[in-house]
Design a protein around this motif. Structure first.
Motif, PDB file in Angstrom:
ATOM      1  N   TRP A 103     -10.255   0.710  -1.199  1.00 50.00           N
ATOM      2  CA  TRP A 103      -9.477   1.943  -1.883  1.00 50.00           C
ATOM      3  C   TRP A 103      -9.930   3.002  -1.151  1.00 50.00           C
ATOM      4  O   TRP A 103      -9.018   3.931  -1.186  1.00 50.00           O
ATOM      5  CB  TRP A 103     -10.078   2.040  -3.200  1.00 50.00           C
ATOM      6  CG  TRP A 103      -9.551   0.916  -4.220  1.00 50.00           C
ATOM      7  CD1 TRP A 103      -9.662  -0.499  -4.396  1.00 50.00           C
ATOM      8  CD2 TRP A 103      -8.340   1.182  -5.139  1.00 50.00           C
ATOM      9  NE1 TRP A 103      -9.018  -0.738  -5.147  1.00 50.00           N
ATOM     10  CE2 TRP A 103      -8.141   0.123  -5.787  1.00 50.00           C
ATOM     11  CE3 TRP A 103      -7.869   2.359  -5.423  1.00 50.00           C
ATOM     12  CZ2 TRP A 103      -7.094   0.018  -6.842  1.00 50.00           C
ATOM     13  CZ3 TRP A 103      -6.776   2.275  -6.337  1.00 50.00           C
ATOM     14  CH2 TRP A 103      -6.362   1.034  -7.106  1.00 50.00           C
ATOM     15  N   ALA A 104     -11.132   3.237  -0.609  1.00 48.12           N
ATOM     16  CA  ALA A 104     -11.222   4.385   0.205  1.00 48.12           C
ATOM     17  C   ALA A 104     -10.311   4.579   1.279  1.00 48.12           C
ATOM     18  O   ALA A 104      -9.923   5.497   1.700  1.00 48.12           O
ATOM     19  CB  ALA A 104     -12.862   4.293   0.930  1.00 48.12           C
ATOM     20  N   LEU A 239     -17.065 -11.442  -6.040  1.00 46.79           N
ATOM     21  CA  LEU A 239     -16.660 -10.182  -5.703  1.00 46.79           C
ATOM     22  C   LEU A 239     -15.563  -9.544  -6.507  1.00 46.79           C
ATOM     23  O   LEU A 239     -14.559 -10.534  -6.968  1.00 46.79           O
ATOM     24  CB  LEU A 239     -16.090 -10.175  -3.981  1.00 46.79           C
ATOM     25  CG  LEU A 239     -17.173 -10.513  -3.055  1.00 46.79           C
ATOM     26  CD1 LEU A 239     -16.534 -10.803  -1.836  1.00 46.79           C
ATOM     27  CD2 LEU A 239     -18.338  -9.597  -3.018  1.00 46.79           C
ATOM     28  N   PRO A 240     -15.178  -8.271  -6.361  1.00 43.49           N
ATOM     29  CA  PRO A 240     -13.983  -7.771  -7.111  1.00 43.49           C
ATOM     30  C   PRO A 240     -12.730  -8.376  -6.337  1.00 43.49           C
ATOM     31  O   PRO A 240     -12.865  -8.436  -5.107  1.00 43.49           O
ATOM     32  CB  PRO A 240     -14.284  -6.191  -6.663  1.00 43.49           C
ATOM     33  CG  PRO A 240     -15.804  -6.041  -6.611  1.00 43.49           C
ATOM     34  CD  PRO A 240     -16.033  -7.343  -5.893  1.00 43.49           C
ATOM     35  N   ASN A 241     -11.941  -8.527  -7.108  1.00 45.41           N
ATOM     36  CA  ASN A 241     -10.524  -9.226  -6.622  1.00 45.41           C
ATOM     37  C   ASN A 241      -9.950  -8.469  -5.500  1.00 45.41           C
ATOM     38  O   ASN A 241      -9.699  -9.099  -4.325  1.00 45.41           O
ATOM     39  CB  ASN A 241      -9.559  -9.127  -7.890  1.00 45.41           C
ATOM     40  CG  ASN A 241      -8.432 -10.046  -7.315  1.00 45.41           C
ATOM     41  OD1 ASN A 241      -8.386 -11.168  -6.907  1.00 45.41           O
ATOM     42  ND2 ASN A 241      -7.096  -9.416  -7.661  1.00 45.41           N
ATOM     43  N   ASP A 242      -9.916  -7.221  -5.484  1.00 55.13           N
ATOM     44  CA  ASP A 242      -9.124  -6.622  -4.448  1.00 55.13           C
ATOM     45  C   ASP A 242      -9.631  -6.657  -2.915  1.00 55.13           C
ATOM     46  O   ASP A 242      -9.174  -7.295  -2.235  1.00 55.13           O
ATOM     47  CB  ASP A 242      -9.195  -4.829  -4.435  1.00 55.13           C
ATOM     48  CG  ASP A 242      -8.370  -4.197  -3.723  1.00 55.13           C
ATOM     49  OD1 ASP A 242      -7.122  -4.311  -3.857  1.00 55.13           O
ATOM     50  OD2 ASP A 242      -8.988  -3.353  -3.057  1.00 55.13           O
ATOM     51  N   ARG A 290      -2.551  10.157  -7.655  1.00 50.12           N
ATOM     52  CA  ARG A 290      -1.204   9.262  -7.390  1.00 50.12           C
ATOM     53  C   ARG A 290      -1.876   8.103  -7.236  1.00 50.12           C
ATOM     54  O   ARG A 290      -0.694   7.095  -7.321  1.00 50.12           O
ATOM     55  CB  ARG A 290      -0.685  10.111  -6.164  1.00 50.12           C
ATOM     56  CG  ARG A 290      -0.019  11.558  -6.678  1.00 50.12           C
ATOM     57  CD  ARG A 290       0.749  11.760  -5.685  1.00 50.12           C
ATOM     58  NE  ARG A 290       0.087  12.572  -4.392  1.00 50.12           N
ATOM     59  CZ  ARG A 290       0.039  13.824  -4.540  1.00 50.12           C
ATOM     60  NH1 ARG A 290       0.161  14.605  -5.501  1.00 50.12           N
ATOM     61  NH2 ARG A 290      -0.834  14.483  -3.327  1.00 50.12           N
ATOM     62  N   LEU A 291      -2.823   7.563  -6.342  1.00 52.09           N
ATOM     63  CA  LEU A 291      -3.513   6.259  -6.342  1.00 52.09           C
ATOM     64  C   LEU A 291      -4.018   5.650  -7.389  1.00 52.09           C
ATOM     65  O   LEU A 291      -4.012   4.356  -7.206  1.00 52.09           O
ATOM     66  CB  LEU A 291      -4.580   6.356  -4.944  1.00 52.09           C
ATOM     67  CG  LEU A 291      -5.205   5.145  -4.484  1.00 52.09           C
ATOM     68  CD1 LEU A 291      -3.791   4.637  -3.530  1.00 52.09           C
ATOM     69  CD2 LEU A 291      -6.196   5.402  -3.534  1.00 52.09           C
TER      70      LEU A 291
END
Length: 295
Positions: A103-104, A239-242, A290-291
């Motif tokens: 995400w970063a 882990l987180p899915n993303d 926006r993200l």
């Protein structure tokens, strides 16, 4: 005096004259002289000295709050004047929990498209370190958990909610399952982040809520190390899915949804509480809005 205040903040952060001098790219004698000059200007002793740094005096503790405020306000003034004359430019130091690094990358990439004169430094840190870095002006913004542990006086913007999956090697007993219950991980060899990471504390909590205890095969503060260990077939990880989907590509790994008791945890942008924000951080907040994904 501003440069002396920055020396003082660096010394407090590093708790070591040599490391503080190195972080500022100056010599240790220059740092020591600067701290001494600051003490003379303020008329108080700020630092306990012996053969090494001995901590802050009570006056030093009070002065640190003012030093951080003055340095922060000066940086904000400089950024605002630069933005008025040249548009947004400079650097954003973004401290990020390891599970949110994808995400970063998205946020920095999209921000740079709009503001190409702003560069990013992205630092992987645990949630407690992120808050400390924001407070000491080592980071300008963070991406961290928002509602699992206290944050203090900061501004936040939710980005997404973590949705966990089991990561295992293709061909392993759990890889063909449509879903796996959290309780079934009791006794299973796990690769997990180290206990200083909030993600690890969340995983431990989720396992406990479902009657399971973590059986740790390997611990690391690097998610890449966890995924590499899973690829060997000797353990699994959660882990987180993303970020799991990003790291599993082309590595012979399967992602299996996890089912059971427990809520997801929000992750989002964390900014120092300042009104007004600097133009760069205001633009970062707008881009993050926006993200924003489903939370």
């Amino acid at each position: 005096m501003l440069d002396k205040l920055e020396m003082f903040i660096a010394l407090t952060r590093e708790s070591h004259f040599g490391r503080a001098a190195q972080s500022l790219n100056i010599s240790q004698p220059t740092l020591s002289a600067g701290i001494k000059q600051l003490e003379e200007q303020l008329g108080v002793q700020l630092v306990f000295r012996g053969s090494r740094f001995g901590g802050l005096t009570p006056e030093g503790q009070a002065a640190l709050v003012w030093a951080q405020r003055i340095v922060g306000d000066t940086r904000q003034l400089r950024d605002e004047m630069r933005a008025k004359r040249h548009g947004l430019s400079g650097e954003i130091r973004l401290a990020v929990i390891p599970t949110a690094l994808t995400w970063a990358a998205q946020l920095s990439s999209r921000f740079s498209e709009r503001h190409p004169r702003v560069r990013f430094t992205i630092l992987s840190r645990n949630s407690r370190e992120i808050l400390a870095m924001l407070e000491s002006f080592e980071a300008d913004a963070g991406i961290s958990y928002l509602d699992n542990e206290p944050l203090g006086r900061v501004d936040t913007l939710p980005l997404y909610e973590e949705d966990y999956v089991l990561v295992c090697a293709q061909g392993s007993p759990l890889s063909a399952r449509a879903k796996v219950a959290w309780g079934e991980l009791d006794g299973v060899a796990l690769a997990l982040l180290t206990p200083d990471m909030q993600n690890r504390r969340i995983i431990n909590q989720r396992l406990a809520e479902n009657g399971a205890e973590p059986h740790t095969f390997i611990e690391s503060n690097s998610i890449i190390a966890l995924v590499s260990s899973v690829a060997s077939g000797r353990c699994v990880t959660v882990l987180p899915n993303d970020i799991a989907r990003f790291l599993a590509q082309g590595r012979g790994l399967s992602l299996v949804p996890l089912d059971g008791v427990g809520k997801g945890y929000r992750v989002g942008l964390v900014l120092p509480h300042r009104d007004p924000r600097t133009p760069v951080l205001e633009a970062l907040h707008s881009e993050a809005a926006r993200l924003e994904g489903p939370v």
